[in-house]
Motif scaffolding. Structure first.
Motif, short mmCIF file in Angstrom:
data_model
loop_
_atom_site.label_atom_id
_atom_site.label_comp_id
_atom_site.label_asym_id
_atom_site.label_seq_id
_atom_site.Cartn_x
_atom_site.Cartn_y
_atom_site.Cartn_z
N PHE A 1 6.64 -0.15 11.48
CA PHE A 1 6.87 -0.78 10.18
C PHE A 1 6.63 0.23 9.06
O PHE A 1 7.41 0.34 8.11
CB PHE A 1 5.93 -1.97 9.97
N HIS A 2 5.55 0.99 9.20
CA HIS A 2 5.19 1.94 8.15
C HIS A 2 6.22 3.05 8.01
O HIS A 2 6.68 3.35 6.91
CB HIS A 2 3.82 2.55 8.42
N VAL A 3 6.60 3.66 9.12
CA VAL A 3 7.53 4.77 9.02
C VAL A 3 8.92 4.30 8.62
O VAL A 3 9.67 5.01 7.95
CB VAL A 3 7.58 5.61 10.33
N PHE B 1 -2.52 3.18 7.26
CA PHE B 1 -1.52 4.17 7.66
C PHE B 1 -0.99 4.98 6.48
O PHE B 1 -0.76 6.18 6.58
CB PHE B 1 -0.35 3.48 8.37
N ALA B 2 -0.78 4.32 5.34
CA ALA B 2 -0.27 5.03 4.17
C ALA B 2 -1.34 5.91 3.54
O ALA B 2 -1.05 6.97 2.98
CB ALA B 2 0.26 4.04 3.13
N ALA B 3 -2.59 5.50 3.65
CA ALA B 3 -3.68 6.19 2.94
C ALA B 3 -3.93 7.60 3.45
O ALA B 3 -4.35 8.47 2.68
CB ALA B 3 -4.96 5.37 3.05
N LEU C 1 0.83 -1.21 0.00
CA LEU C 1 0.00 0.00 0.00
C LEU C 1 0.86 1.26 0.00
O LEU C 1 0.56 2.23 -0.71
CB LEU C 1 -0.93 -0.01 1.21
N THR C 2 1.95 1.25 0.77
CA THR C 2 2.85 2.40 0.78
C THR C 2 3.42 2.65 -0.60
O THR C 2 3.44 3.79 -1.10
CB THR C 2 4.00 2.18 1.78
N ILE D 1 -2.92 6.79 -7.10
CA ILE D 1 -4.18 6.66 -6.37
C ILE D 1 -4.22 7.70 -5.26
O ILE D 1 -3.43 7.64 -4.31
CB ILE D 1 -4.33 5.24 -5.77
N LYS D 2 -5.13 8.64 -5.36
CA LYS D 2 -5.30 9.68 -4.35
C LYS D 2 -6.65 10.35 -4.59
O LYS D 2 -7.33 10.07 -5.58
CB LYS D 2 -4.17 10.71 -4.43
#
Length: 260
Positions: A112-114, A71-73, A44-45, A53-54
């Motif tokens: 994980f995301h950051v 989290f990325a969205a 997703l990131t 996609i936005k």
């Protein structure tokens, strides 16, 4: 155990907190960090940061009270609307959104995301941003033609569904029927992102086994194309950690858009 005795996510009692503890926690005994946490966050990131996609509205349809896949969205959509079938799942998610005592700790997933996005100094800022975006957590009824009736939602630029189709569909016709209902929430040219477990027939929550619809990549692709979508990306990751709690064979990520 006879598969006919398995419970159903949308019919039987589903312990959303135990689901999080079993599959999404930072406990060393969790089922699979690589598949349930890192795989969706990475894909997703990557998809969102590429900029294809936005928009204004993202709608999420996923089981339990999971939030890490969003989290990325929050960096690419003004409003995130989360639709849930179960009151218990809504309550558990809102406990985290409102930072109440006893809320599930998602800090490991945030890290994980950051880390993936190389924003290690933004850990607390990221969680705050996600919480601000998740102000619309609503109950839906997937058996209604308009699943939000009588509410009319704004048409979405993107829909994410993480394994909900796996959990509620009993066969291919069911999968197609629910996918069609989800698709109606999109604006023309909108995107859909499917995350699912391929070849899964059951998953375990505590001492209870829940039924899952087993399908493969080819079926998921054909289902999307049949609903008028063009597939932009498909990633499949074979399962590495085998245990008796769940029997999927691989994780799948598909991003697609509908022709205008």
């Amino acid at each position: 155990m006879d598969p006919s005795t398995y419970k159903l996510y949308h019919v039987d009692d589903f312990d959303s907190r135990l689901h999080l503890e079993n599959y999404m926690s930072d406990n060393p005994d969790r089922i699979s960090e690589e598949d349930s946490l890192i795989f969706p966050i990475e894909n997703l990131t990557k998809m969102f940061t590429e900029g294809h996609i936005k928009g204004d509205v993202l709608i999420d349809l996923s089981p339990g009270s999971i939030v890490h896949h969003l989290f990325a969205a929050c960096d690419f959509f003004k409003h995130i609307i989360v639709l849930k079938m179960r009151d218990r799942c809504i309550m558990e998610l809102k406990r985290w959104v409102d930072e109440r005592t006893g809320a599930f700790d998602w800090s490991h997933a945030t890290k994980f995301h950051v880390d993936i996005g190389k924003y290690r100094d933004l850990l607390q800022e990221k969680e705050g941003k996600v919480r601000s975006a998740l102000q619309h957590v609503l109950k839906c009824d997937l058996e209604k033609e308009n699943i939000m009736d009588p509410i009319v939602l704004p048409p979405a630029d993107c829909i994410i569904t993480f394994s909900l189709l796996d959990a509620i569909s009993k066969d291919q016709d069911d999968y197609m029927r629910y996918l069609r209902k989800f698709s109606r929430l999109l604006k023309p040219g909108g995107h859909i992102i499917l995350l699912g477990a391929l070849g899964m027939t059951y998953y375990t929550i505590g001492n209870h086994k829940f039924r899952a619809f087993s399908y493969d990549e080819e079926f998921a692709r054909k289902a999307l194309v049949g609903e008028g979508f063009i597939i932009d990306r498909c990633e499949v990751k074979m399962r590495m950690n085998v245990n008796d709690h769940i029997d999927y064979k691989a994780m799948m990520f598909i991003a697609a858009h509908r022709e205008i």
